[in-house]
Every structure is written in C-alpha cells, then in structure tokens.
Design a protein around this motif. Sequence first.
Motif, PDB file in Angstrom:
ATOM      1  N   PRO A  36       0.625  -1.197   0.148  1.00 22.65           N
ATOM      2  CA  PRO A  36      -0.069  -0.204   0.057  1.00 22.65           C
ATOM      3  C   PRO A  36       0.403   1.559  -0.061  1.00 22.65           C
ATOM      4  CG  PRO A  36       0.149  -0.575   2.401  1.00 22.65           C
ATOM      5  CD  PRO A  36       0.854  -1.603   1.427  1.00 22.65           C
ATOM      6  N   GLU A  37       0.231   2.569   0.102  1.00 24.18           N
ATOM      7  CA  GLU A  37       0.881   3.721  -0.030  1.00 24.18           C
ATOM      8  C   GLU A  37       2.189   3.952   0.962  1.00 24.18           C
ATOM      9  OE1 GLU A  37      -0.323   8.424  -1.421  1.00 24.18           O
ATOM     10  OE2 GLU A  37      -1.773   6.410  -1.468  1.00 24.18           O
ATOM     11  N   LEU A  38       3.155   4.301   0.679  1.00 30.38           N
ATOM     12  CA  LEU A  38       4.091   4.620   1.700  1.00 30.38           C
ATOM     13  C   LEU A  38       3.375   5.869   2.413  1.00 30.38           C
ATOM     14  CD1 LEU A  38       5.608   2.437  -0.822  1.00 30.38           C
ATOM     15  CD2 LEU A  38       7.756   3.390   0.527  1.00 30.38           C
ATOM     16  N   GLU A  39       4.193   6.245   3.244  1.00 30.34           N
ATOM     17  CA  GLU A  39       4.147   8.017   4.033  1.00 30.34           C
ATOM     18  C   GLU A  39       4.882   8.770   3.554  1.00 30.34           C
ATOM     19  OE1 GLU A  39       4.336   8.034   8.518  1.00 30.34           O
ATOM     20  OE2 GLU A  39       2.832   5.967   8.694  1.00 30.34           O
ATOM     21  N   ALA A  40       4.610   9.903   3.127  1.00 30.76           N
ATOM     22  CA  ALA A  40       5.184  11.239   2.740  1.00 30.76           C
ATOM     23  C   ALA A  40       7.252  10.962   3.007  1.00 30.76           C
ATOM     24  CB  ALA A  40       4.777  12.302   2.626  1.00 30.76           C
ATOM     25  N   PRO A  41       7.942  11.086   2.590  1.00 32.02           N
ATOM     26  CA  PRO A  41       8.801  11.366   2.540  1.00 32.02           C
ATOM     27  C   PRO A  41       9.757  11.778   3.681  1.00 32.02           C
ATOM     28  CG  PRO A  41       9.323  12.542   0.677  1.00 32.02           C
ATOM     29  CD  PRO A  41       7.541  11.867   0.754  1.00 32.02           C
ATOM     30  N   THR A  42      10.792  11.615   4.668  1.00 34.37           N
ATOM     31  CA  THR A  42      11.583  12.922   5.170  1.00 34.37           C
ATOM     32  C   THR A  42      12.692  13.365   4.899  1.00 34.37           C
ATOM     33  OG1 THR A  42      11.722  10.782   7.126  1.00 34.37           O
ATOM     34  CG2 THR A  42       9.721  12.009   7.330  1.00 34.37           C
ATOM     35  N   PHE A  44      15.603  14.743   2.830  1.00 36.42           N
ATOM     36  CA  PHE A  44      15.610  15.616   2.394  1.00 36.42           C
ATOM     37  C   PHE A  44      16.176  15.774   1.035  1.00 36.42           C
ATOM     38  CE2 PHE A  44      19.268  18.152   0.186  1.00 36.42           C
ATOM     39  CZ  PHE A  44      18.254  19.375   1.128  1.00 36.42           C
ATOM     40  N   ILE A  45      16.433  14.188   0.043  1.00 35.52           N
ATOM     41  CA  ILE A  45      17.063  13.720  -0.847  1.00 35.52           C
ATOM     42  C   ILE A  45      15.745  13.812  -1.969  1.00 35.52           C
ATOM     43  CG2 ILE A  45      17.163  11.117  -0.731  1.00 35.52           C
ATOM     44  CD1 ILE A  45      19.027  13.183  -2.903  1.00 35.52           C
ATOM     45  N   PHE A  46      15.139  13.333  -1.240  1.00 32.56           N
ATOM     46  CA  PHE A  46      13.352  13.268  -2.083  1.00 32.56           C
ATOM     47  C   PHE A  46      12.169  14.659  -2.141  1.00 32.56           C
ATOM     48  CE2 PHE A  46      13.721   8.871  -0.440  1.00 32.56           C
ATOM     49  CZ  PHE A  46      14.349   8.251  -1.807  1.00 32.56           C
ATOM     50  N   LYS A  47      12.870  15.596  -1.131  1.00 33.12           N
ATOM     51  CA  LYS A  47      12.724  17.083  -1.146  1.00 33.12           C
ATOM     52  C   LYS A  47      13.240  17.825  -2.462  1.00 33.12           C
ATOM     53  CE  LYS A  47      11.215  16.346   3.557  1.00 33.12           C
ATOM     54  NZ  LYS A  47       9.331  16.672   3.137  1.00 33.12           N
ATOM     55  N   TYR A  52      10.435   8.929  -5.643  1.00 27.37           N
ATOM     56  CA  TYR A  52      10.820   7.970  -4.677  1.00 27.37           C
ATOM     57  C   TYR A  52       9.599   7.502  -5.277  1.00 27.37           C
ATOM     58  CZ  TYR A  52       7.187  11.754  -2.931  1.00 27.37           C
ATOM     59  OH  TYR A  52       6.028  12.444  -1.913  1.00 27.37           O
ATOM     60  N   PRO A  53       8.972   6.260  -4.463  1.00 30.72           N
ATOM     61  CA  PRO A  53       7.767   5.176  -4.580  1.00 30.72           C
ATOM     62  C   PRO A  53       6.637   5.995  -4.063  1.00 30.72           C
ATOM     63  CG  PRO A  53       9.718   4.024  -3.482  1.00 30.72           C
ATOM     64  CD  PRO A  53      10.527   6.223  -3.851  1.00 30.72           C
ATOM     65  N   THR A  72       6.723   9.045  -7.665  1.00 37.25           N
ATOM     66  CA  THR A  72       5.525  10.028  -7.790  1.00 37.25           C
ATOM     67  C   THR A  72       6.211  10.717  -9.353  1.00 37.25           C
ATOM     68  OG1 THR A  72       8.024  11.171  -7.219  1.00 37.25           O
ATOM     69  CG2 THR A  72       6.493  10.768  -6.001  1.00 37.25           C
ATOM     70  N   THR A  73       6.713  10.298 -10.467  1.00 37.08           N
ATOM     71  CA  THR A  73       6.745  10.601 -11.311  1.00 37.08           C
ATOM     72  C   THR A  73       6.229   9.910 -13.211  1.00 37.08           C
ATOM     73  OG1 THR A  73       9.247   9.568 -12.068  1.00 37.08           O
ATOM     74  CG2 THR A  73       9.045  12.266 -11.440  1.00 37.08           C
TER      75      THR A  73
END
Length: 178
Positions: A36-42, A44-47, A52-53, A72-73
Amino acid sequence: MAFIEKEQEPHLSSVVTSIVINASPETVWKNVVEFPELEAPTEFIFKTGIAYPINAKIEGSGVGAVRHCNFTTGSFVEPVTVWDEPRLLKFDVVEQPEPMKEISFWDIDAPHLHDYFVSKQGQFKLTALPNGQTKLEGTTWYYHNIKPALYWRPWSDFIIHQIHERVLSHIKVNSEEK
C-alpha cells in the motif's frame, strides 16, 4: 574523463540493500509483491525533486505477472521473470518514468531526464532466519549514460539505496503489524 569515456558502452551496475524483518518469509512475500501507499518522505533527497516510490500493484501472479512500482513521476513496469514464492521475486524493467521532477516555476522537460539513468532489472530475495525472522534484500541493476561514470555512479548508488531503504522499511512495518 567524460571525453575518454564517450565511446565506451554503459556498464551495468547493481545496488543491494537489505533489512531484517520480524516475520516469516510467507508474510513478507505478500508485502513484497505489492504494497500500500507509503507515507510522505522525510529524507531530504526526496524533497529535491528526486522521484520516490508511492506504492506497488501487481496484475496476475507467477512468471509473466506485471508489477507496477508507482513513483511520484510515473510507473516502473516490471514483468516478473522469476516467481519463487516465498524466496525470490525477480523482474525486468520495460518502462520507467523520469528519475526526477525539475524544481522550477516552469514545466521543464530536460533532456537529461530521458535515457540517462536506465533501470534494467530488479529483485527481492527473502531468506528465512532463526526465530521466524526474514532477511529481505532488494537489488536494482541499472546503467547510466552520464559521464564521467566514476563521478556519477556513487551518486546513483546512493539514491538507489535511499529508494530501497524507503521500500524495505515500509515492507518491514507492514509485515510486522499484528
């Protein structure tokens, strides 16, 4: 270095990341095949715009099933080549989204986002450990067309490890829930 490498064929590299999960391989397997869906990333690289998955879905089961690892893409389209439940899930990558979204006020479709980082295969290997635990290893085989490889490969490996750690940690949490 880039000038020296310009005539060389890209080299296929692999990145392996592992985690120990307090659950049986049978339980972990269910969360590997799709999750299932992952939580929002914490991280920095993904910000910074790096893709990210978000989740994974599968159509069918066994060899020939098609897994979609949604980022996300867009989606990685992954036809299953080995289905050895609950030990090994291996797949090819036949389609992949851009590796990042450029951070800009404009909608940029930069050339370096296409065919410069190419994921070819992936796998999840599950190994039963004592006390009902499972070692889960995620592997990605990739190449890139960015030169010099000596400079870019460590960055690519780092990003893939971050993606693996995000997915493996999510699988761990879902597998250990009672």
